[in-house]
Write a protein that holds these residues in place. Sequence first.
Motif, PDB file in Angstrom:
ATOM      1  N   GLU A 245       0.823  -1.215   0.000  1.00 43.20           N
ATOM      2  CA  GLU A 245       0.000   0.000   0.000  1.00 43.20           C
ATOM      3  C   GLU A 245       0.855   1.263   0.000  1.00 43.20           C
ATOM      4  OE1 GLU A 245      -3.161   2.220  -0.563  1.00 43.20           O
ATOM      5  OE2 GLU A 245      -3.207   0.024  -0.560  1.00 43.20           O
ATOM      6  N   SER A 246       1.971   1.250   0.728  1.00 42.73           N
ATOM      7  CA  SER A 246       2.830   2.446   0.734  1.00 42.73           C
ATOM      8  C   SER A 246       3.457   2.661  -0.639  1.00 42.73           C
ATOM      9  CB  SER A 246       3.913   2.337   1.810  1.00 42.73           C
ATOM     10  OG  SER A 246       4.865   1.347   1.486  1.00 42.73           O
ATOM     11  N   PHE A 247       3.778   1.557  -1.339  1.00 49.67           N
ATOM     12  CA  PHE A 247       4.341   1.690  -2.680  1.00 49.67           C
ATOM     13  C   PHE A 247       3.299   2.238  -3.650  1.00 49.67           C
ATOM     14  CE2 PHE A 247       6.063  -0.277  -6.718  1.00 49.67           C
ATOM     15  CZ  PHE A 247       7.106   0.632  -6.832  1.00 49.67           C
ATOM     16  N   LEU A 248       2.052   1.791  -3.511  1.00 46.19           N
ATOM     17  CA  LEU A 248       0.970   2.347  -4.342  1.00 46.19           C
ATOM     18  C   LEU A 248       0.805   3.841  -4.086  1.00 46.19           C
ATOM     19  CD1 LEU A 248      -1.759  -0.448  -4.080  1.00 46.19           C
ATOM     20  CD2 LEU A 248      -0.431   0.165  -6.120  1.00 46.19           C
TER      21      LEU A 248
ATOM     22  N   PRO B 266      -9.833  12.884   3.869  1.00 47.92           N
ATOM     23  CA  PRO B 266      -9.640  11.544   3.303  1.00 47.92           C
ATOM     24  C   PRO B 266      -9.073  11.620   1.881  1.00 47.92           C
ATOM     25  CG  PRO B 266     -11.840  11.778   4.248  1.00 47.92           C
ATOM     26  CD  PRO B 266     -11.235  13.158   4.195  1.00 47.92           C
ATOM     27  N   VAL B 267      -8.144  10.730   1.563  1.00 42.94           N
ATOM     28  CA  VAL B 267      -7.625  10.626   0.199  1.00 42.94           C
ATOM     29  C   VAL B 267      -8.498   9.588  -0.511  1.00 42.94           C
ATOM     30  CG1 VAL B 267      -5.603  10.101  -1.231  1.00 42.94           C
ATOM     31  CG2 VAL B 267      -5.285  11.155   1.025  1.00 42.94           C
ATOM     32  N   THR B 268      -9.484  10.050  -1.258  1.00 43.32           N
ATOM     33  CA  THR B 268     -10.488   9.143  -1.835  1.00 43.32           C
ATOM     34  C   THR B 268      -9.879   8.149  -2.819  1.00 43.32           C
ATOM     35  OG1 THR B 268     -11.007  10.854  -3.468  1.00 43.32           O
ATOM     36  CG2 THR B 268     -12.397  10.750  -1.515  1.00 43.32           C
ATOM     37  N   GLU B 269      -8.740   8.510  -3.405  1.00 43.58           N
ATOM     38  CA  GLU B 269      -8.066   7.600  -4.344  1.00 43.58           C
ATOM     39  C   GLU B 269      -7.339   6.458  -3.629  1.00 43.58           C
ATOM     40  OE1 GLU B 269      -8.775  11.442  -6.240  1.00 43.58           O
ATOM     41  OE2 GLU B 269      -7.900  10.847  -4.320  1.00 43.58           O
ATOM     42  N   LEU B 270      -7.070   6.620  -2.327  1.00 39.72           N
ATOM     43  CA  LEU B 270      -6.301   5.613  -1.574  1.00 39.72           C
ATOM     44  C   LEU B 270      -6.954   5.342  -0.212  1.00 39.72           C
ATOM     45  CD1 LEU B 270      -2.702   7.029  -2.211  1.00 39.72           C
ATOM     46  CD2 LEU B 270      -3.617   4.914  -3.185  1.00 39.72           C
ATOM     47  N   PRO B 271      -8.191   4.870  -0.200  1.00 45.38           N
ATOM     48  CA  PRO B 271      -8.827   4.614   1.102  1.00 45.38           C
ATOM     49  C   PRO B 271      -8.097   3.501   1.846  1.00 45.38           C
ATOM     50  CG  PRO B 271     -10.118   3.640  -0.698  1.00 45.38           C
ATOM     51  CD  PRO B 271      -9.034   4.468  -1.341  1.00 45.38           C
ATOM     52  N   PRO B 272      -7.975   3.561   3.180  1.00 41.92           N
ATOM     53  CA  PRO B 272      -8.583   4.516   4.113  1.00 41.92           C
ATOM     54  C   PRO B 272      -7.643   5.655   4.505  1.00 41.92           C
ATOM     55  CG  PRO B 272      -7.650   2.723   5.354  1.00 41.92           C
ATOM     56  CD  PRO B 272      -7.280   2.476   3.917  1.00 41.92           C
ATOM     57  N   LEU B 273      -6.662   5.978   3.647  1.00 42.25           N
ATOM     58  CA  LEU B 273      -5.663   6.981   4.017  1.00 42.25           C
ATOM     59  C   LEU B 273      -6.268   8.370   4.098  1.00 42.25           C
ATOM     60  CD1 LEU B 273      -2.513   5.953   1.922  1.00 42.25           C
ATOM     61  CD2 LEU B 273      -3.285   5.092   4.152  1.00 42.25           C
ATOM     62  N   LYS B 274      -5.730   9.157   5.049  1.00 43.13           N
ATOM     63  CA  LYS B 274      -5.984  10.594   5.115  1.00 43.13           C
ATOM     64  C   LYS B 274      -4.730  11.303   4.609  1.00 43.13           C
ATOM     65  CE  LYS B 274      -8.996  10.173   9.166  1.00 43.13           C
ATOM     66  NZ  LYS B 274      -9.261  10.653  10.547  1.00 43.13           N
ATOM     67  N   VAL B 275      -4.850  12.588   4.361  1.00 42.00           N
ATOM     68  CA  VAL B 275      -3.709  13.350   3.849  1.00 42.00           C
ATOM     69  C   VAL B 275      -2.498  13.195   4.772  1.00 42.00           C
ATOM     70  CG1 VAL B 275      -2.844  15.704   3.464  1.00 42.00           C
ATOM     71  CG2 VAL B 275      -5.044  15.001   2.485  1.00 42.00           C
ATOM     72  N   LYS B 276      -2.719  13.183   6.077  1.00 39.08           N
ATOM     73  CA  LYS B 276      -1.593  13.095   7.023  1.00 39.08           C
ATOM     74  C   LYS B 276      -0.893  11.738   6.976  1.00 39.08           C
ATOM     75  CE  LYS B 276      -4.542  11.851  10.964  1.00 39.08           C
ATOM     76  NZ  LYS B 276      -5.025  12.328  12.275  1.00 39.08           N
ATOM     77  N   ASP B 277      -1.520  10.755   6.323  1.00 40.06           N
ATOM     78  CA  ASP B 277      -0.921   9.423   6.233  1.00 40.06           C
ATOM     79  C   ASP B 277      -0.033   9.243   5.002  1.00 40.06           C
ATOM     80  OD1 ASP B 277      -2.429   8.587   8.483  1.00 40.06           O
ATOM     81  OD2 ASP B 277      -4.152   8.179   7.192  1.00 40.06           O
ATOM     82  N   LEU B 278      -0.033  10.198   4.092  1.00 44.34           N
ATOM     83  CA  LEU B 278       0.725  10.031   2.850  1.00 44.34           C
ATOM     84  C   LEU B 278       2.223   9.903   3.147  1.00 44.34           C
ATOM     85  CD1 LEU B 278      -1.208  12.501   0.544  1.00 44.34           C
ATOM     86  CD2 LEU B 278      -1.304  10.001   0.531  1.00 44.34           C
ATOM     87  N   PRO B 279       2.922   9.041   2.416  1.00 40.50           N
ATOM     88  CA  PRO B 279       4.306   8.694   2.768  1.00 40.50           C
ATOM     89  C   PRO B 279       5.337   9.709   2.302  1.00 40.50           C
ATOM     90  CG  PRO B 279       3.650   7.442   0.850  1.00 40.50           C
ATOM     91  CD  PRO B 279       2.444   8.247   1.262  1.00 40.50           C
ATOM     92  N   VAL B 280       5.334  10.864   2.930  1.00 36.52           N
ATOM     93  CA  VAL B 280       6.306  11.894   2.540  1.00 36.52           C
ATOM     94  C   VAL B 280       7.457  11.944   3.537  1.00 36.52           C
ATOM     95  CG1 VAL B 280       4.610  13.311   1.345  1.00 36.52           C
ATOM     96  CG2 VAL B 280       5.014  13.699   3.753  1.00 36.52           C
ATOM     97  N   ILE B 281       8.587  12.427   3.053  1.00 40.50           N
ATOM     98  CA  ILE B 281       9.743  12.684   3.911  1.00 40.50           C
ATOM     99  C   ILE B 281       9.783  14.184   4.153  1.00 40.50           C
ATOM    100  CG2 ILE B 281      12.267  12.565   4.048  1.00 40.50           C
ATOM    101  CD1 ILE B 281      12.089  10.176   2.092  1.00 40.50           C
ATOM    102  N   LYS B 282       9.930  14.578   5.415  1.00 43.55           N
ATOM    103  CA  LYS B 282       9.947  16.009   5.730  1.00 43.55           C
ATOM    104  C   LYS B 282      11.173  16.645   5.087  1.00 43.55           C
ATOM    105  CE  LYS B 282       7.522  15.174  10.014  1.00 43.55           C
ATOM    106  NZ  LYS B 282       7.716  14.694  11.378  1.00 43.55           N
ATOM    107  N   THR B 283      10.927  17.600   4.202  1.00 44.39           N
ATOM    108  CA  THR B 283      12.030  18.253   3.494  1.00 44.39           C
ATOM    109  C   THR B 283      11.571  19.595   2.942  1.00 44.39           C
ATOM    110  OG1 THR B 283      13.597  18.025   1.659  1.00 44.39           O
ATOM    111  CG2 THR B 283      11.419  17.090   1.321  1.00 44.39           C
ATOM    112  N   HIS B 284      12.532  20.499   2.758  1.00 42.39           N
ATOM    113  CA  HIS B 284      12.252  21.766   2.064  1.00 42.39           C
ATOM    114  C   HIS B 284      12.491  21.619   0.567  1.00 42.39           C
ATOM    115  CE1 HIS B 284      11.675  23.806   5.841  1.00 42.39           C
ATOM    116  NE2 HIS B 284      12.888  23.470   6.264  1.00 42.39           N
TER     117      HIS B 284
ATOM    118  N   SER C 199      -6.099  -6.833  -1.499  1.00 36.96           N
ATOM    119  CA  SER C 199      -6.670  -5.809  -2.394  1.00 36.96           C
ATOM    120  C   SER C 199      -5.581  -4.889  -2.941  1.00 36.96           C
ATOM    121  CB  SER C 199      -7.751  -4.997  -1.668  1.00 36.96           C
ATOM    122  OG  SER C 199      -7.198  -4.341  -0.545  1.00 36.96           O
ATOM    123  N   SER C 200      -4.590  -4.577  -2.125  1.00 35.87           N
ATOM    124  CA  SER C 200      -3.479  -3.734  -2.583  1.00 35.87           C
ATOM    125  C   SER C 200      -2.674  -4.446  -3.667  1.00 35.87           C
ATOM    126  CB  SER C 200      -2.562  -3.372  -1.415  1.00 35.87           C
ATOM    127  OG  SER C 200      -3.272  -2.678  -0.407  1.00 35.87           O
ATOM    128  N   LEU C 201      -2.490  -5.749  -3.509  1.00 38.03           N
ATOM    129  CA  LEU C 201      -1.755  -6.527  -4.513  1.00 38.03           C
ATOM    130  C   LEU C 201      -2.500  -6.553  -5.843  1.00 38.03           C
ATOM    131  CD1 LEU C 201      -0.434  -9.479  -2.345  1.00 38.03           C
ATOM    132  CD2 LEU C 201       0.973  -7.967  -3.769  1.00 38.03           C
TER     133      LEU C 201
END
Length: 463
Positions: free
Chosen positions: A150-153, A177-195, A228-230
Motif C-alpha cells: 500500500e505504501s508503494f501504491l 480523506p484521500v479518496t483515491e487511496l482509502p482509508p488513508l488521510k492526507v496526514k498518512d501520505l508517505p512523505v519525507i519532511k524536506t524543504h 486488495s493492494s496486490l
Amino acid sequence: MEEEEEQKRRGVGLVLFPCPLQGHINPMLQLASILHSKGFSIIIVHTRFNSPNSSNYPHFNFIPIPDGISDIQASFSDVLALLSHLNVNCAVPLRDCLVRLLSDHDNSISTSKEKEPISCLISDAIMHFTQGVADGLKLPRLVLRTSSVESFLAFAAFPVLRQKNYLPISDSELETPVTELPPLKVKDLPVIKTHDLKTLYQLVGSMVDQVKASSGLILNTFDHLEQSSLSALTQEFPIPVFTIGPFHKLFPASSSSLLTQDQSCIAWLDTQPPKSVIYVSFGSLASMDEAEFMEMAWGLANSKCPFLWVVRSGLVHDSDRVEPLWPDGFLEMISGKGCIVKWAPQQDVLAHPAVGGFWTHNGWNSTLESICEGVPMLCHPNFGDQMVNARYVSHVWRVGLHLENRLERKEIERNIRRLMVEKEGEDMRERVASLKEKAEASVKKGGSSYESLEELIAQIFSF
C-alpha cells in the motif's frame, strides 16, 4: 530431483545491492539468506557507509564500493539528501564492480576455472540508478521493495496526488480523506519532511519508473495480508510480482543489526508474567524532542504496566546521551517494572511469551515482525511509509491503536492500558493471532509465499 535442482542453482551467482539504511539492509540480507538456502551463490555489493557485518554471513562474498559520502554528510539527518547522493555517487563504482564480476566469469570460462555465472542483479527499489547500470551491461535486474504494498501504491500515485492538490501537504488538510487511496488521510501520505520537494518528487518518480522497467518486483509480504493492494499493484505494474514474505519466517537470517544488541533484556523478560510487558522501540532513525521524551517516560511509568524500552543514541534530538534527561524520581518509580536498553534483539523480544504489546514507529519490518508473533501494536509513526502502515494496522487489520496526536502522558497511559489490560486489547490480540496463523501458513509447502518463491527461482533461471 530436488538435489539435482540445488546442484544446478549452485552454479548460479546472484549480485544483491542493498540501500544502506537499517530497515533496508535487514530484508535484503534475509532475502540473500533465503536464496542461498535454495542453492544460489550470493555476492553482496554494498556502500562503505553503513556497511553490513560480513562476519555474520560467512557463505556470502561481500564487496564494498566507494559511495562518495563523507563522515560529515553521513551524520546528517537528511535522509532524502543521503539517498539522492547515493543514487548519483554509486553509479560508476557499481558499474565497474559488475564489469569486473562479469569479466571474472568470462576469464574463468577460458581458463576452465570454477566461477559461477552472474544471473542477475537484485537491488533495493530506492536505488533506482541500478536499472540503467544493469541495462548497460545487459544484466537482468530484479527489485526488492522493503515496505508494504500500500505504501508503494501511494508513492506511485504521487503525480495524481499532486494534480489533485493533496501534495504538497497542507496543515489545514491533514484530516481530509484521500479518496483515491482509502482509508488513508492526507496526514498518512508517505512523505519525507524536506524543504526540497522537487528532489523528493524526482526520487520517488525515478524509483517507480525504474521498478516498472525491471524484470520483476520482490515484496516482503504475504498475499492474505494485502490482497486488495496486490490486485491494484499487479494492474498498475505490468511485471512479475513475487510476494515471498515474511522473509524472517522463510529463513531466520543472522543478525544484520548495525547497532549492538543488549541480550540482557531477555533474562529480564523471563521474570515477567505472560503478555504483561509492552515493548517500546522506534527503530534506528526516528527521533523526538525532549518534551515528548519526558511525556513518554511518565506515560509509561503511570500506566503501571511492565515495559521494555529501547532508548538508543539519537532518539532525542541533539542528544547523544539520554541519562541526564531522566525526570527526577523516574528511575526509582519504575524499579522492577521497567527495563531500559540501548538496542534489543527485536525478533526474540516479540516472540517472548511475556510481551503482550508493541509501541512502534511502524517501520514495515517491525510491523510485520509484530504480526508474525501475534503482538498487537500501539502506533506512533514518524515519517515515510510508517504513516501508511500505522493506518492499516489500526483501521484495516484492526490489530493496533493509533496515537495520532502529540505525545501527552495521560493519553499515553490511557492507550497503553487499552492495549494491555482492557477488552479492546484482547480483541486485537485475537485478530493478530489469526494473521499470525495466515503468515505461518503462507511460507509452508503449498502456501502463497512458498509458491511465489518457486516462481521467483524459475524467473531467475529464465534469464
